[in-house]
Design a protein around this motif. Structure first.
Motif, PDB file in Angstrom:
ATOM      1  N   LYS A  61      15.109 -26.709 -11.989  1.00  0.00           N
ATOM      2  CA  LYS A  61      16.066 -25.937 -11.198  1.00  0.00           C
ATOM      3  C   LYS A  61      16.572 -24.734 -11.987  1.00  0.00           C
ATOM      4  O   LYS A  61      16.908 -24.854 -13.170  1.00  0.00           O
ATOM      5  CB  LYS A  61      17.235 -26.819 -10.774  1.00  0.00           C
ATOM      6  N   PRO A  62      16.692 -23.571 -11.346  1.00  0.00           N
ATOM      7  CA  PRO A  62      17.183 -22.386 -12.055  1.00  0.00           C
ATOM      8  C   PRO A  62      18.703 -22.311 -12.073  1.00  0.00           C
ATOM      9  O   PRO A  62      19.386 -22.967 -11.271  1.00  0.00           O
ATOM     10  CB  PRO A  62      16.607 -21.243 -11.220  1.00  0.00           C
ATOM     11  N   ALA A  63      19.222 -21.498 -12.989  1.00  0.00           N
ATOM     12  CA  ALA A  63      20.652 -21.202 -12.980  1.00  0.00           C
ATOM     13  C   ALA A  63      20.961 -20.108 -11.966  1.00  0.00           C
ATOM     14  O   ALA A  63      22.070 -20.006 -11.452  1.00  0.00           O
ATOM     15  CB  ALA A  63      21.106 -20.759 -14.367  1.00  0.00           C
ATOM     16  N   ALA A  64      19.945 -19.271 -11.694  1.00  0.00           N
ATOM     17  CA  ALA A  64      20.096 -18.188 -10.723  1.00  0.00           C
ATOM     18  C   ALA A  64      18.711 -17.653 -10.355  1.00  0.00           C
ATOM     19  O   ALA A  64      17.718 -17.951 -11.024  1.00  0.00           O
ATOM     20  CB  ALA A  64      20.961 -17.057 -11.285  1.00  0.00           C
ATOM     21  N   ILE A  65      18.674 -16.899  -9.290  1.00  0.00           N
ATOM     22  CA  ILE A  65      17.471 -16.176  -8.892  1.00  0.00           C
ATOM     23  C   ILE A  65      17.802 -14.693  -8.942  1.00  0.00           C
ATOM     24  O   ILE A  65      18.830 -14.268  -8.403  1.00  0.00           O
ATOM     25  CB  ILE A  65      17.016 -16.578  -7.471  1.00  0.00           C
ATOM     26  N   SER A  66      16.956 -13.920  -9.606  1.00  0.00           N
ATOM     27  CA  SER A  66      17.214 -12.487  -9.759  1.00  0.00           C
ATOM     28  C   SER A  66      15.886 -11.760  -9.646  1.00  0.00           C
ATOM     29  O   SER A  66      14.948 -12.064 -10.378  1.00  0.00           O
ATOM     30  CB  SER A  66      17.859 -12.211 -11.125  1.00  0.00           C
ATOM     31  N   PHE A  67      15.813 -10.806  -8.734  1.00  0.00           N
ATOM     32  CA  PHE A  67      14.502 -10.176  -8.538  1.00  0.00           C
ATOM     33  C   PHE A  67      14.615  -8.780  -7.938  1.00  0.00           C
ATOM     34  O   PHE A  67      15.684  -8.347  -7.495  1.00  0.00           O
ATOM     35  CB  PHE A  67      13.620 -11.060  -7.661  1.00  0.00           C
ATOM     36  N   CYS A  68      13.486  -8.079  -7.965  1.00  0.00           N
ATOM     37  CA  CYS A  68      13.447  -6.729  -7.401  1.00  0.00           C
ATOM     38  C   CYS A  68      12.763  -6.747  -6.045  1.00  0.00           C
ATOM     39  O   CYS A  68      11.834  -7.525  -5.801  1.00  0.00           O
ATOM     40  CB  CYS A  68      12.749  -5.757  -8.342  1.00  0.00           C
ATOM     41  N   PHE A  69      13.268  -5.896  -5.172  1.00  0.00           N
ATOM     42  CA  PHE A  69      12.718  -5.768  -3.828  1.00  0.00           C
ATOM     43  C   PHE A  69      12.778  -4.295  -3.451  1.00  0.00           C
ATOM     44  O   PHE A  69      13.731  -3.599  -3.820  1.00  0.00           O
ATOM     45  CB  PHE A  69      13.542  -6.605  -2.838  1.00  0.00           C
ATOM     46  N   PRO A  70      11.780  -3.785  -2.734  1.00  0.00           N
ATOM     47  CA  PRO A  70      11.792  -2.364  -2.378  1.00  0.00           C
ATOM     48  C   PRO A  70      12.995  -2.006  -1.512  1.00  0.00           C
ATOM     49  O   PRO A  70      13.551  -2.852  -0.808  1.00  0.00           O
ATOM     50  CB  PRO A  70      10.483  -2.173  -1.600  1.00  0.00           C
ATOM     51  N   GLY A  71      13.375  -0.752  -1.547  1.00  0.00           N
ATOM     52  CA  GLY A  71      14.437  -0.247  -0.696  1.00  0.00           C
ATOM     53  C   GLY A  71      13.851   0.541   0.466  1.00  0.00           C
ATOM     54  O   GLY A  71      12.632   0.709   0.545  1.00  0.00           O
ATOM     55  N   PRO A  72      14.693   0.964   1.393  1.00  0.00           N
ATOM     56  CA  PRO A  72      16.150   0.961   1.308  1.00  0.00           C
ATOM     57  C   PRO A  72      16.748  -0.434   1.497  1.00  0.00           C
ATOM     58  O   PRO A  72      16.188  -1.252   2.227  1.00  0.00           O
ATOM     59  CB  PRO A  72      16.575   1.890   2.441  1.00  0.00           C
ATOM     60  N   ALA A  73      17.851  -0.661   0.805  1.00  0.00           N
ATOM     61  CA  ALA A  73      18.516  -1.961   0.884  1.00  0.00           C
ATOM     62  C   ALA A  73      19.970  -1.817   0.466  1.00  0.00           C
ATOM     63  O   ALA A  73      20.345  -0.870  -0.225  1.00  0.00           O
ATOM     64  CB  ALA A  73      17.812  -2.968  -0.020  1.00  0.00           C
ATOM     65  N   ASP A  74      20.783  -2.761   0.909  1.00  0.00           N
ATOM     66  CA  ASP A  74      22.145  -2.920   0.401  1.00  0.00           C
ATOM     67  C   ASP A  74      22.035  -3.978  -0.686  1.00  0.00           C
ATOM     68  O   ASP A  74      22.177  -5.172  -0.423  1.00  0.00           O
ATOM     69  CB  ASP A  74      23.068  -3.371   1.536  1.00  0.00           C
ATOM     70  N   TYR A  75      21.738  -3.530  -1.914  1.00  0.00           N
ATOM     71  CA  TYR A  75      21.445  -4.482  -2.985  1.00  0.00           C
ATOM     72  C   TYR A  75      22.655  -5.320  -3.362  1.00  0.00           C
ATOM     73  O   TYR A  75      22.524  -6.492  -3.695  1.00  0.00           O
ATOM     74  CB  TYR A  75      20.905  -3.738  -4.210  1.00  0.00           C
ATOM     75  N   THR A  76      23.837  -4.752  -3.307  1.00  0.00           N
ATOM     76  CA  THR A  76      25.046  -5.496  -3.670  1.00  0.00           C
ATOM     77  C   THR A  76      25.202  -6.744  -2.801  1.00  0.00           C
ATOM     78  O   THR A  76      25.537  -7.823  -3.288  1.00  0.00           O
ATOM     79  CB  THR A  76      26.293  -4.603  -3.538  1.00  0.00           C
ATOM     80  N   ASN A  77      24.937  -6.590  -1.510  1.00  0.00           N
ATOM     81  CA  ASN A  77      25.072  -7.711  -0.577  1.00  0.00           C
ATOM     82  C   ASN A  77      23.746  -8.399  -0.280  1.00  0.00           C
ATOM     83  O   ASN A  77      23.701  -9.355   0.500  1.00  0.00           O
ATOM     84  CB  ASN A  77      25.711  -7.224   0.725  1.00  0.00           C
ATOM     85  N   GLY A  78      22.665  -7.901  -0.890  1.00  0.00           N
ATOM     86  CA  GLY A  78      21.370  -8.567  -0.752  1.00  0.00           C
ATOM     87  C   GLY A  78      20.758  -8.469   0.624  1.00  0.00           C
ATOM     88  O   GLY A  78      20.062  -9.383   1.069  1.00  0.00           O
ATOM     89  N   ILE A  79      21.001  -7.359   1.311  1.00  0.00           N
ATOM     90  CA  ILE A  79      20.436  -7.159   2.648  1.00  0.00           C
ATOM     91  C   ILE A  79      19.331  -6.112   2.570  1.00  0.00           C
ATOM     92  O   ILE A  79      19.559  -4.985   2.133  1.00  0.00           O
ATOM     93  CB  ILE A  79      21.518  -6.719   3.652  1.00  0.00           C
ATOM     94  N   ILE A  80      18.130  -6.501   2.987  1.00  0.00           N
ATOM     95  CA  ILE A  80      16.978  -5.609   2.937  1.00  0.00           C
ATOM     96  C   ILE A  80      16.893  -4.818   4.236  1.00  0.00           C
ATOM     97  O   ILE A  80      17.042  -5.369   5.332  1.00  0.00           O
ATOM     98  CB  ILE A  80      15.678  -6.402   2.716  1.00  0.00           C
ATOM     99  N   GLY A  81      16.636  -3.511   4.111  1.00  0.00           N
ATOM    100  CA  GLY A  81      16.633  -2.623   5.278  1.00  0.00           C
ATOM    101  C   GLY A  81      15.244  -2.325   5.804  1.00  0.00           C
ATOM    102  O   GLY A  81      14.335  -3.158   5.731  1.00  0.00           O
ATOM    103  N   ASP A  82      15.079  -1.114   6.330  1.00  0.00           N
ATOM    104  CA  ASP A  82      13.838  -0.724   7.005  1.00  0.00           C
ATOM    105  C   ASP A  82      12.800  -0.267   5.980  1.00  0.00           C
ATOM    106  O   ASP A  82      12.750   0.907   5.599  1.00  0.00           O
ATOM    107  CB  ASP A  82      14.105   0.401   8.008  1.00  0.00           C
ATOM    108  N   LEU A  83      11.975  -1.195   5.530  1.00  0.00           N
ATOM    109  CA  LEU A  83      10.981  -0.906   4.498  1.00  0.00           C
ATOM    110  C   LEU A  83       9.715  -0.310   5.106  1.00  0.00           C
ATOM    111  O   LEU A  83       9.251  -0.740   6.151  1.00  0.00           O
ATOM    112  CB  LEU A  83      10.610  -2.186   3.740  1.00  0.00           C
ATOM    113  N   ALA A  84       9.144   0.661   4.383  1.00  0.00           N
ATOM    114  CA  ALA A  84       7.895   1.267   4.842  1.00  0.00           C
ATOM    115  C   ALA A  84       6.711   0.346   4.571  1.00  0.00           C
ATOM    116  O   ALA A  84       5.811   0.212   5.410  1.00  0.00           O
ATOM    117  CB  ALA A  84       7.695   2.612   4.150  1.00  0.00           C
TER     118      ALA A  84
END
Length: 360
Positions: A61-84
């Motif tokens: 089990k991890p202590a946390a999950i941390s990763f990169c995802f393409p934008g546009p996104a609201d990274y602070t709240n972890g919401i992914i937007g309209d990706l190309a």
């Protein structure tokens, strides 16, 4: 969390989800990739869950999950937007909350350019450069860095005095949409990308775009190691260098720090880096006839032996404080170094993701 904490990481791209796990700034499993191609959003989201579940089977089990995802996104709240490149996410997907519900641990999502830059600050080029300066007897130390990712797209990240710049709208260092100096009607990404290199080669060689070689082959042709249209290959990398140099100059003028290049196209730095550094150190022809430096700072190619030597050389001296016997150190030279990643883009992203979670 302490250094024994395990952080799950993911490098998400248009063609694959690459999963790994990091502990004490080191990857502890062999990374694996799941293809992103899916018919529905539900299928694609389940692939992300599956990847993290498989990672959990490998190391607990991890202590946390941390990763990169393409934008546009609201990274602070972890919401992914309209990706190309991942169109199934259009409309907004609350990816952070979904994964926190699934795995019951904190989840942090960021931009790949941001995490690449952060990783290079903590475990890559920045400590290496400061160590080089120390060994050379140079008291100068660097705290700021700009990272650029050159590949399918053009990304960036900025770290100021050890802190990652995100911006008020999760849009800090979104360099891909900066203006293209050669083609002002479009963005820099149209030249600083795989498609950009192939497009110029095809144009110069008089062939269709889909007939153009991939950038590595264009690099080999330009170097004279492979059959092909060498003039077209050299022109492709020349245009790439011109547009990249302009963006670097604009960003470095604001940030004033080390520049590191990552992504697949950074592997061709041997052919485009000299041109980039030449342009950064070039002067403007002023309207009054006087010349103006492109940047107030001088750029050095740290992938070149002489460039490293000149960059690390001690150029300062002790000067007297007026009306006093005291002396202080003064260095009138202003230098930044530019280099391609030695750590590797994926490894830098992993370290950045790990450190971001640990700091949070």
């Amino acid at each position: 969390m302490d250094t024994k904490s395990i952080i799950f990481v993911l490098d998400a791209g248009g063609t694959g989800f690459k999963f790994s796990a990091v502990q004490d700034y080191k990857e502890i499993i062999e990374p694996f990739t799941i293809k992103t191609a899916s018919d529905t959003l539900e299928e694609q989201l389940n692939k992300i869950i599956e990847g993290f579940r498989r990672t959990e089977e490998l190391c607990g089990k991890p202590a946390a999950i941390s990763f990169c995802f393409p934008g546009p996104a609201d990274y602070t709240n972890g919401i992914i937007g309209d990706l190309a490149n991942l169109p199934l996410f259009r409309g907004g997907v609350a990816l952070k909350d979904m994964l926190e519900n699934e795995f019951k641990v904190p989840v942090y999502i960021n931009n790949d350019g941001d995490l690449f830059a952060y990783g290079e600050v903590l475990g890559g080029v920045l400590p290496e450069i400061n160590d080089m300066l120390e060994k050379a007897g140079n008291p100068k130390r660097y705290k700021n860095l700009v990272g650029f990712t050159l590949g399918t797209g053009f990304g960036g990240g900025v770290v100021l005095d050890g802190k990652l710049l995100q911006g008020d709208n999760s849009a800090g260092a979104e360099v891909w949409c900066m203006r293209n100096i050669l083609y002002p009607q479009t963005s820099a990404e149209d030249s600083i990308s795989i498609r950009g290199v192939r497009r110029v080669y095809a144009r110069e060689a008089g062939i269709e775009f889909n007939e153009a070689p991939q950038p590595f082959d264009i690099y080999e042709i330009a170097m004279g190691n492979k059959e092909g249209n060498k003039d077209a290959a050299l022109k492709a990398w020349d245009e790439f260098a011109i547009v990249l140099a302009d963006i670097i100059a604009n960003i470095a003028t604001v940030v004033d720090g080390i520049v590191v290049l990552g992504g697949g196209l950074s592997g061709a730095s041997k052919i485009f880096m000299p041109k980039v550094v030449e342009l950064l150190n070039k002067e403007y022809p002023g309207l009054d006839g006087n010349k103006i430096p492109r940047m107030e700072i001088s750029a050095y190619n740290l992938d070149d032996e002489q460039g490293r030597k000149d960059f690390a050389s001690v150029t300062g001296k002790m000067i007297k404080v007026p009306f006093s016997d005291k002396e202080v150190w003064y260095d009138p030279s202003k230098k930044i170094g530019i280099t391609a990643t030695k750590l590797g883009t994926s490894s830098a992203v992993c370290i950045g993701a790990y450190a971001y979670a640990m700091n949070k």
